[in-house]
Scaffold this motif. Structure first.
Motif, PDB file in Angstrom:
ATOM      1  N   ASP A  71     -28.710 -15.351-128.364  1.00 17.72           N
ATOM      2  CA  ASP A  71     -27.687 -14.927-127.385  1.00 17.72           C
ATOM      3  C   ASP A  71     -28.299 -14.148-126.227  1.00 17.72           C
ATOM      4  O   ASP A  71     -27.764 -13.116-125.792  1.00 17.72           O
ATOM      5  CB  ASP A  71     -26.602 -14.081-128.075  1.00 17.72           C
ATOM      6  CG  ASP A  71     -25.753 -14.899-129.021  1.00 17.72           C
ATOM      7  OD1 ASP A  71     -25.648 -16.126-128.808  1.00 17.72           O
ATOM      8  OD2 ASP A  71     -25.208 -14.316-129.975  1.00 17.72           O
ATOM      9  N   ASP A  72     -29.433 -14.624-125.737  1.00 15.03           N
ATOM     10  CA  ASP A  72     -30.070 -14.013-124.569  1.00 15.03           C
ATOM     11  C   ASP A  72     -29.082 -14.018-123.404  1.00 15.03           C
ATOM     12  O   ASP A  72     -28.464 -15.044-123.105  1.00 15.03           O
ATOM     13  CB  ASP A  72     -31.324 -14.824-124.214  1.00 15.03           C
ATOM     14  CG  ASP A  72     -32.187 -14.159-123.151  1.00 15.03           C
ATOM     15  OD1 ASP A  72     -31.631 -13.743-122.119  1.00 15.03           O
ATOM     16  OD2 ASP A  72     -33.404 -14.079-123.348  1.00 15.03           O
ATOM     17  N   SER A  73     -28.932 -12.870-122.740  1.00 17.30           N
ATOM     18  CA  SER A  73     -27.931 -12.747-121.679  1.00 17.30           C
ATOM     19  C   SER A  73     -28.213 -13.649-120.485  1.00 17.30           C
ATOM     20  O   SER A  73     -27.326 -13.910-119.668  1.00 17.30           O
ATOM     21  CB  SER A  73     -27.837 -11.291-121.212  1.00 17.30           C
ATOM     22  OG  SER A  73     -29.089 -10.851-120.696  1.00 17.30           O
ATOM     23  N   ARG A  74     -29.440 -14.126-120.351  1.00 22.57           N
ATOM     24  CA  ARG A  74     -29.774 -15.002-119.221  1.00 22.57           C
ATOM     25  C   ARG A  74     -29.328 -16.439-119.459  1.00 22.57           C
ATOM     26  O   ARG A  74     -29.279 -17.246-118.520  1.00 22.57           O
ATOM     27  CB  ARG A  74     -31.296 -14.994-118.986  1.00 22.57           C
ATOM     28  CG  ARG A  74     -31.877 -13.626-118.646  1.00 22.57           C
ATOM     29  CD  ARG A  74     -33.398 -13.679-118.687  1.00 22.57           C
ATOM     30  NE  ARG A  74     -33.885 -14.010-120.021  1.00 22.57           N
ATOM     31  CZ  ARG A  74     -35.142 -14.367-120.319  1.00 22.57           C
ATOM     32  NH1 ARG A  74     -36.032 -14.451-119.347  1.00 22.57           N
ATOM     33  NH2 ARG A  74     -35.481 -14.642-121.559  1.00 22.57           N
ATOM     34  N   VAL A  75     -29.016 -16.773-120.696  1.00 25.42           N
ATOM     35  CA  VAL A  75     -28.677 -18.160-121.041  1.00 25.42           C
ATOM     36  C   VAL A  75     -27.270 -18.519-120.584  1.00 25.42           C
ATOM     37  O   VAL A  75     -26.309 -17.814-120.914  1.00 25.42           O
ATOM     38  CB  VAL A  75     -28.826 -18.377-122.562  1.00 25.42           C
ATOM     39  CG1 VAL A  75     -28.251 -19.725-122.975  1.00 25.42           C
ATOM     40  CG2 VAL A  75     -30.294 -18.283-122.967  1.00 25.42           C
ATOM     41  N   ARG A  76     -27.171 -19.599-119.829  1.00 25.91           N
ATOM     42  CA  ARG A  76     -25.865 -20.104-119.383  1.00 25.91           C
ATOM     43  C   ARG A  76     -25.576 -21.484-119.988  1.00 25.91           C
ATOM     44  O   ARG A  76     -24.640 -22.151-119.574  1.00 25.91           O
ATOM     45  CB  ARG A  76     -25.845 -20.209-117.851  1.00 25.91           C
ATOM     46  CG  ARG A  76     -26.063 -18.900-117.146  1.00 25.91           C
ATOM     47  CD  ARG A  76     -24.838 -17.986-117.277  1.00 25.91           C
ATOM     48  NE  ARG A  76     -25.015 -16.748-116.557  1.00 25.91           N
ATOM     49  CZ  ARG A  76     -25.554 -15.643-117.061  1.00 25.91           C
ATOM     50  NH1 ARG A  76     -25.961 -15.645-118.338  1.00 25.91           N
ATOM     51  NH2 ARG A  76     -25.700 -14.555-116.345  1.00 25.91           N
ATOM     52  N   TYR A  77     -26.412 -21.915-120.906  1.00 30.43           N
ATOM     53  CA  TYR A  77     -26.244 -23.226-121.521  1.00 30.43           C
ATOM     54  C   TYR A  77     -25.858 -23.079-122.980  1.00 30.43           C
ATOM     55  O   TYR A  77     -26.055 -22.025-123.591  1.00 30.43           O
ATOM     56  CB  TYR A  77     -27.514 -24.069-121.403  1.00 30.43           C
ATOM     57  CG  TYR A  77     -28.786 -23.389-121.902  1.00 30.43           C
ATOM     58  CD1 TYR A  77     -29.153 -23.423-123.239  1.00 30.43           C
ATOM     59  CD2 TYR A  77     -29.621 -22.718-121.017  1.00 30.43           C
ATOM     60  CE1 TYR A  77     -30.312 -22.806-123.687  1.00 30.43           C
ATOM     61  CE2 TYR A  77     -30.792 -22.094-121.451  1.00 30.43           C
ATOM     62  CZ  TYR A  77     -31.129 -22.137-122.787  1.00 30.43           C
ATOM     63  OH  TYR A  77     -32.273 -21.513-123.227  1.00 30.43           O
TER      64      TYR A  77
ATOM     65  N   ILE B 247     -35.447 -21.138-119.284  1.00 24.92           N
ATOM     66  CA  ILE B 247     -34.015 -20.824-119.172  1.00 24.92           C
ATOM     67  C   ILE B 247     -33.477 -21.268-117.811  1.00 24.92           C
ATOM     68  O   ILE B 247     -32.367 -21.814-117.722  1.00 24.92           O
ATOM     69  CB  ILE B 247     -33.781 -19.313-119.403  1.00 24.92           C
ATOM     70  CG1 ILE B 247     -34.065 -18.966-120.862  1.00 24.92           C
ATOM     71  CG2 ILE B 247     -32.351 -18.921-119.024  1.00 24.92           C
ATOM     72  CD1 ILE B 247     -33.944 -17.488-121.167  1.00 24.92           C
ATOM     73  N   ASN B 248     -34.242 -21.059-116.739  1.00 25.46           N
ATOM     74  CA  ASN B 248     -33.745 -21.393-115.398  1.00 25.46           C
ATOM     75  C   ASN B 248     -33.412 -22.876-115.274  1.00 25.46           C
ATOM     76  O   ASN B 248     -32.341 -23.255-114.791  1.00 25.46           O
ATOM     77  CB  ASN B 248     -34.782 -21.009-114.339  1.00 25.46           C
ATOM     78  CG  ASN B 248     -34.997 -19.508-114.249  1.00 25.46           C
ATOM     79  OD1 ASN B 248     -34.343 -18.738-114.954  1.00 25.46           O
ATOM     80  ND2 ASN B 248     -35.921 -19.087-113.394  1.00 25.46           N
ATOM     81  N   GLY B 249     -34.328 -23.715-115.702  1.00 24.43           N
ATOM     82  CA  GLY B 249     -34.109 -25.154-115.586  1.00 24.43           C
ATOM     83  C   GLY B 249     -32.984 -25.645-116.482  1.00 24.43           C
ATOM     84  O   GLY B 249     -32.198 -26.509-116.104  1.00 24.43           O
ATOM     85  N   ALA B 250     -32.902 -25.068-117.687  1.00 23.29           N
ATOM     86  CA  ALA B 250     -31.822 -25.457-118.602  1.00 23.29           C
ATOM     87  C   ALA B 250     -30.470 -25.012-118.060  1.00 23.29           C
ATOM     88  O   ALA B 250     -29.475 -25.738-118.172  1.00 23.29           O
ATOM     89  CB  ALA B 250     -32.075 -24.865-119.986  1.00 23.29           C
ATOM     90  N   ASN B 251     -30.425 -23.810-117.467  1.00 22.00           N
ATOM     91  CA  ASN B 251     -29.181 -23.347-116.847  1.00 22.00           C
ATOM     92  C   ASN B 251     -28.745 -24.290-115.733  1.00 22.00           C
ATOM     93  O   ASN B 251     -27.565 -24.625-115.598  1.00 22.00           O
ATOM     94  CB  ASN B 251     -29.378 -21.943-116.268  1.00 22.00           C
ATOM     95  CG  ASN B 251     -29.329 -20.854-117.332  1.00 22.00           C
ATOM     96  OD1 ASN B 251     -28.860 -21.082-118.444  1.00 22.00           O
ATOM     97  ND2 ASN B 251     -29.816 -19.678-116.987  1.00 22.00           N
TER      98      ASN B 251
END
Length: 371
Positions: free
Chosen positions: A120-126, A89-93
């Motif tokens: 819809d994981d709350s950490r996802v920004r992508y 998730i970090n790298g994709a964000n």
């Protein structure tokens, strides 16, 4: 590395995951080649891999780097940028917020990137709708049980349906989720022991006798489990199958003698699987296995640059040397390119309300996980 062709596991010469027609690919490549030759790309391209060095997606991405570099206009230098953390998730964000749309930035994703977005994981920004797929690599997988559970596939399945067993898994919402859904739909009493850091750790737990059932993706199954099958220490029950060009789940060509989950379900329940539980299985199977690893560009990248990437991929996958090296390093599945990936990806990344509701209730009831 080469794959020995195991007993009962006849590998196809090549397999087109969605029945992609080779001639169509070649035609697309020819039509676009003149335009691609005139396209100017940056001399340096950053390939973001949201996992650590040496993992499956890193190895997969590094395999494609020289092929793209050789076939893209201007033969640009492609540099891998590993950005691990958060299960990708970090790298994709980071890619979603910083990637330029001039062809200088591409991203590798996997099931671990797809699943959180679908949930819809709350950490996802992508948002996958903001990216354009260039190429996808599918994979399959096999569910197997301890050799002590029967003399053959049929008797082992009967034992499994009557006996509680343990399964060494990673997380409830990780790569094994479609397998856990499938086993539950069959009516088995499987207790997952979560916390494994990889499927390899799960297999080792199986080998130590700490779990009676396990699941491995195709390459790991062929390399590490088939010897156990041949020694009578493991019995394969079913493969997850593969999607054909019509989106139907069919037998995995890597395991043509193994029934799919659908076939086993019908044998157990007397009818084909239907309903929101099966819809959840099928959708996460499609995004996690049929489209397991993807190469993406920002979707506001100019069309001629997107076509240059797709044409490059079309050219190198028709190269016999690529076929040989891909078979050896990635397994017997043909990469899927361009519009075919785009169409199937759009279908699987959005959950219907009924599917989401079923999944939310199932995860909470089974594992205490809230969506």
């Amino acid at each position: 590395m080469t794959h020995d062709h195991p007993k009962n596991c006849v590998l196809p010469k090549r397999f087109f995951a969605f029945g992609l027609i080779a001639s169509a690919l070649m035609l697309n490549g020819l039509v676009g080649s003149a335009q691609a030759d005139e396209t100017t790309l940056p001399g340096n391209i950053t390939f973001t891999v949201p996992f650590g060095v040496g993992g499956g997606t890193d190895v997969w991405a590094r395999f494609f780097v020289p092929w793209f570099s050789e076939h893209l206009p201007g033969e640009p230098t492609i540099m891998i940028d590993n950005v691990p953390g958060g299960g990708s998730i970090n790298g994709a964000n980071l890619f979603a917020t910083r990637a330029r749309s001039d062809g200088s930035a591409i991203l590798a994703t996997s099931a671990s990137t797809q699943f959180p977005a679908m949930l819809d994981d709350s950490r996802v920004r992508y948002d996958y709708a903001d990216w354009t797929p260039i190429l996808a690599s599918p994979t399959g997988g096999v569910v197997y049980v301890s050799g002590g559970m029967g003399e053959n596939q049929e008797s082992a399945l009967e034992t499994l349906l009557e006996t509680p067993v343990q399964f060494a898994a990673q997380t409830p919402t990780g790569l094994e989720m479609p397998v856990l859904i499938a086993l539950d739909l069959l009516g088995t009493e499987v207790t997952p022991v979560f916390g494994m850091r990889s499927r390899g750790e799960g297999r080792l737990a199986f080998e130590r006798g700490e779990a009676e059932i396990d699941f491995q993706t195709t390459s790991a199954y062929l390399n590490s489990v088939v010897p156990m099958v041949e020694a009578g220490q493991a019995i394969p029950l079913f493969s997850l199958g593969m999607l054909n060009e019509d989106g139907e789940l069919v037998r995995d060509p890597a395991f043509p003698d193994l029934p799919t989950f659908n076939e086993v379900y019908e044998r157990v329940h007397g009818e084909a699987p239907t309903g929101p539980g099966y819809d959840a299985f099928r959708q996460f199977f499609a995004s996690g296995y049929a489209l397991q690893k993807l190469i993406m560009l920002p979707n506001d990248t100019p069309t001629e640059i997107i076509e240059a990437y797709r044409n490059a991929a079309s050219e190198f996958i028709s190269n016999p040397r690529f076929t040989d090296e891909s078979d050896a390093q990635l397994g017997p599945y043909e990469p899927v390119i361009g519009n075919v990936v785009e169409r199937h990806l759009a279908n699987v990344m959005t959950l219907e309300d009924a599917t989401r509701d079923w999944l939310a209730e199932w995860l909470d009831r089974q594992y205490g996980v809230s969506l």
